[in-house]
Scaffold this motif. Structure first.
Motif, PDB file in Angstrom:
ATOM      1  N   PRO A 106       0.761  -1.177  -0.161  1.00  0.00           N
ATOM      2  CA  PRO A 106      -0.185  -0.099   0.034  1.00  0.00           C
ATOM      3  C   PRO A 106       0.812   1.244   0.063  1.00  0.00           C
ATOM      4  CG  PRO A 106      -0.181  -0.932   2.035  1.00  0.00           C
ATOM      5  CD  PRO A 106       0.648  -1.969   1.245  1.00  0.00           C
ATOM      6  N   GLU A 107       0.384   2.325  -0.614  1.00  0.00           N
ATOM      7  CA  GLU A 107       1.193   3.712  -0.512  1.00  0.00           C
ATOM      8  C   GLU A 107       1.120   4.329   0.901  1.00  0.00           C
ATOM      9  OE1 GLU A 107      -0.471   6.235  -3.784  1.00  0.00           O
ATOM     10  OE2 GLU A 107      -0.042   4.770  -5.189  1.00  0.00           O
ATOM     11  N   ARG A 108       0.038   3.829   1.614  1.00  0.00           N
ATOM     12  CA  ARG A 108       0.097   4.602   2.879  1.00  0.00           C
ATOM     13  C   ARG A 108      -0.612   3.573   3.955  1.00  0.00           C
ATOM     14  NH1 ARG A 108      -2.445   7.333   7.058  1.00  0.00           N
ATOM     15  NH2 ARG A 108      -1.283   9.135   7.618  1.00  0.00           N
ATOM     16  N   GLY A 167      -5.938 -11.898  -2.278  1.00  0.00           N
ATOM     17  CA  GLY A 167      -6.370 -13.232  -2.865  1.00  0.00           C
ATOM     18  C   GLY A 167      -7.261 -14.008  -1.986  1.00  0.00           C
ATOM     19  N   LEU A 168      -7.973 -13.268  -1.155  1.00  0.00           N
ATOM     20  CA  LEU A 168      -8.907 -14.033  -0.108  1.00  0.00           C
ATOM     21  C   LEU A 168     -10.321 -13.667  -0.450  1.00  0.00           C
ATOM     22  CD1 LEU A 168      -6.726 -13.531   3.144  1.00  0.00           C
ATOM     23  CD2 LEU A 168      -7.079 -15.582   2.003  1.00  0.00           C
ATOM     24  N   ASN A 169     -10.977 -14.719  -0.559  1.00  0.00           N
ATOM     25  CA  ASN A 169     -12.493 -14.885  -1.042  1.00  0.00           C
ATOM     26  C   ASN A 169     -13.017 -14.864   0.222  1.00  0.00           C
ATOM     27  OD1 ASN A 169     -14.960 -14.425  -1.998  1.00  0.00           O
ATOM     28  ND2 ASN A 169     -14.757 -16.257  -3.010  1.00  0.00           N
ATOM     29  N   ILE A 170     -13.527 -14.264   1.172  1.00  0.00           N
ATOM     30  CA  ILE A 170     -14.348 -14.571   2.529  1.00  0.00           C
ATOM     31  C   ILE A 170     -15.700 -14.513   2.451  1.00  0.00           C
ATOM     32  CG2 ILE A 170     -14.021 -13.976   4.982  1.00  0.00           C
ATOM     33  CD1 ILE A 170     -11.470 -14.489   3.886  1.00  0.00           C
ATOM     34  N   GLN A 174      -4.091  -4.596   7.300  1.00  0.00           N
ATOM     35  CA  GLN A 174      -4.324  -4.476   5.786  1.00  0.00           C
ATOM     36  C   GLN A 174      -5.008  -5.637   5.306  1.00  0.00           C
ATOM     37  OE1 GLN A 174      -3.409  -1.684   4.522  1.00  0.00           O
ATOM     38  NE2 GLN A 174      -3.557  -2.162   2.257  1.00  0.00           N
ATOM     39  N   ILE A 175      -4.777  -6.875   5.617  1.00  0.00           N
ATOM     40  CA  ILE A 175      -5.437  -8.217   4.993  1.00  0.00           C
ATOM     41  C   ILE A 175      -6.701  -8.026   5.149  1.00  0.00           C
ATOM     42  CG2 ILE A 175      -5.630 -10.429   4.718  1.00  0.00           C
ATOM     43  CD1 ILE A 175      -2.447 -10.307   4.964  1.00  0.00           C
ATOM     44  N   PHE A 176      -7.261  -7.873   6.693  1.00  0.00           N
ATOM     45  CA  PHE A 176      -8.670  -7.667   7.211  1.00  0.00           C
ATOM     46  C   PHE A 176      -9.398  -6.534   6.453  1.00  0.00           C
ATOM     47  CE2 PHE A 176      -7.911 -11.189   9.867  1.00  0.00           C
ATOM     48  CZ  PHE A 176      -9.004 -11.110  10.524  1.00  0.00           C
ATOM     49  N   GLU A 177      -8.924  -5.340   6.132  1.00  0.00           N
ATOM     50  CA  GLU A 177      -9.351  -4.153   5.530  1.00  0.00           C
ATOM     51  C   GLU A 177      -9.784  -4.417   4.068  1.00  0.00           C
ATOM     52  OE1 GLU A 177      -7.268  -0.932   6.797  1.00  0.00           O
ATOM     53  OE2 GLU A 177      -8.230  -0.865   8.794  1.00  0.00           O
ATOM     54  N   SER A 178      -8.781  -5.102   3.215  1.00  0.00           N
ATOM     55  CA  SER A 178      -9.025  -5.396   1.954  1.00  0.00           C
ATOM     56  C   SER A 178      -8.654  -6.903   1.657  1.00  0.00           C
ATOM     57  CB  SER A 178      -8.037  -4.163   1.214  1.00  0.00           C
ATOM     58  OG  SER A 178      -8.318  -3.180   1.602  1.00  0.00           O
TER      59      SER A 178
END
Length: 307
Positions: A54-56, A240-243, A231-235
């Motif tokens: 991520p950029e930020r 690559g996670l289809n929740i 970061q992974i939980f937010e996006s």
């Protein structure tokens, strides 16, 4: 028989033997080299690819200095580890769905930034596990620390495993650490290294922030593990996670009962129309099959909602 005839017979026999071995050996060789897969069977490979940074990104509103090369690379590493560690990361989503609704209001009530729910997630995976160092529960609290922050820990009870009370104790530690450092990133790192250990490192290396410190591998990775999971939980789709929301664990629904007398938990569970196993699932802080309740003491039991 002359020596010449004998030699001729031996030569003929050797030639016949060689031909037999060659013919049958070749047949066997062809037989054992049949394709393992049928010609039409597909062959698949894992579609592994690099993950964009991520950029930020921030922790509790504090910007992460990604312009520093090693900071960016440390985040890069943890994002890749957690993105491709599929089974572990998926179960973090499942358990978080059950326990974040319990943890988040307690953090808010105590003035702790919501991002610290991810600290509990990387500490224990929101399982009541024990560490080799003697830490226990969602927040991996040591016995001495637990007692210091008001948890009851004895033969009958270990409130480090209590999802509510252990979160309250963790909040007390985090607030005390913030009073000392005035910086949530250092607070997060101190949860791993200890407040004294972090202060000693800052003093010795003559810097004033986490990202400029040279630390042991565990503490050096610690904040970046929190950042990566956040970061992974937010996006999740970006990693690559289809929740599927239907597959996540639902929060428990409770009713409560107050126990004021020494009790056999097996009998108590039967009285409450449940099982001892279920009682322990809903009250993981119970340590034995019975409990001694002193005068003026009581315990609030969580029980499955009958509705």
């Amino acid at each position: 028989m002359t020596d010449g005839k004998f030699a001729l017979y031996i030569s003929i026999a050797s030639l016949v033997t060689f031909l037999i071995v060659a013919i049958y050996g070749n047949q066997n060789r062809v037989e054992t080299h049949k394709p393992v897969l049928e010609p039409s069977a597909p062959i698949s490979f894992t579609n592994a690819k690099t993950i964009p940074i991520p950029e930020r990104i921030d922790l509790a509103g504090e910007k992460v200095p990604l312009e520093i090369a090693d900071v960016k690379e440390r985040l890069d590493k943890e994002l890749h580890i957690n993105s491709y560690w599929h089974n572990n990361t998926i179960f973090l989503f499942k358990r978080a769905s059950r326990w974040f609704p319990v943890i988040e209001p307690i953090l808010e009530k105590n003035g702790i930034p919501n991002d610290f729910k991810y600290l509990a997630l990387i500490e224990s995976g929101l399982e009541n596990v024990d560490s080799y160092a003697g830490a226990a529960g969602f927040w991996q609290i040591l016995k001495s620390t637990g007692r210091e922050y008001g948890l009851e820990i004895n033969r009958d009870v270990d409130e480090r495993y209590h999802p509510v009370l252990s979160t309250e104790a963790a909040c007390k530690y985090l607030n005390r650490s913030y009073d000392k450092f005035g910086n949530w990133t250092l607070v997060a790192a101190s949860y791993n290294r200890g407040m004294r250990g972090m202060q000693n490192a800052l003093d010795h290396q003559q810097v004033d922030n986490y990202y400029d410190l040279k630390l042991n591998d565990e503490t050096s990775r610690y904040v970046f593990r929190i950042l990566a999971i956040k970061q992974i939980f937010e996006s999740p789709e970006d990693y690559g996670l289809n929740i599927d929301q239907e597959h996540l664990y639902k929060p428990y629904t409770y009713r409560y009962d107050t126990v004021r007398n020494s009790t056999d938990w097996v009998e108590y569970a039967k009285e409450q129309k449940t099982t001892y196993k279920t009682l322990r699932i809903y009250n993981p802080w119970i340590q034995d099959e019975d409990i001694r309740v002193g005068r003026n003491e009581y315990y609030v039991m969580s029980l499955p909602d009958r509705d």
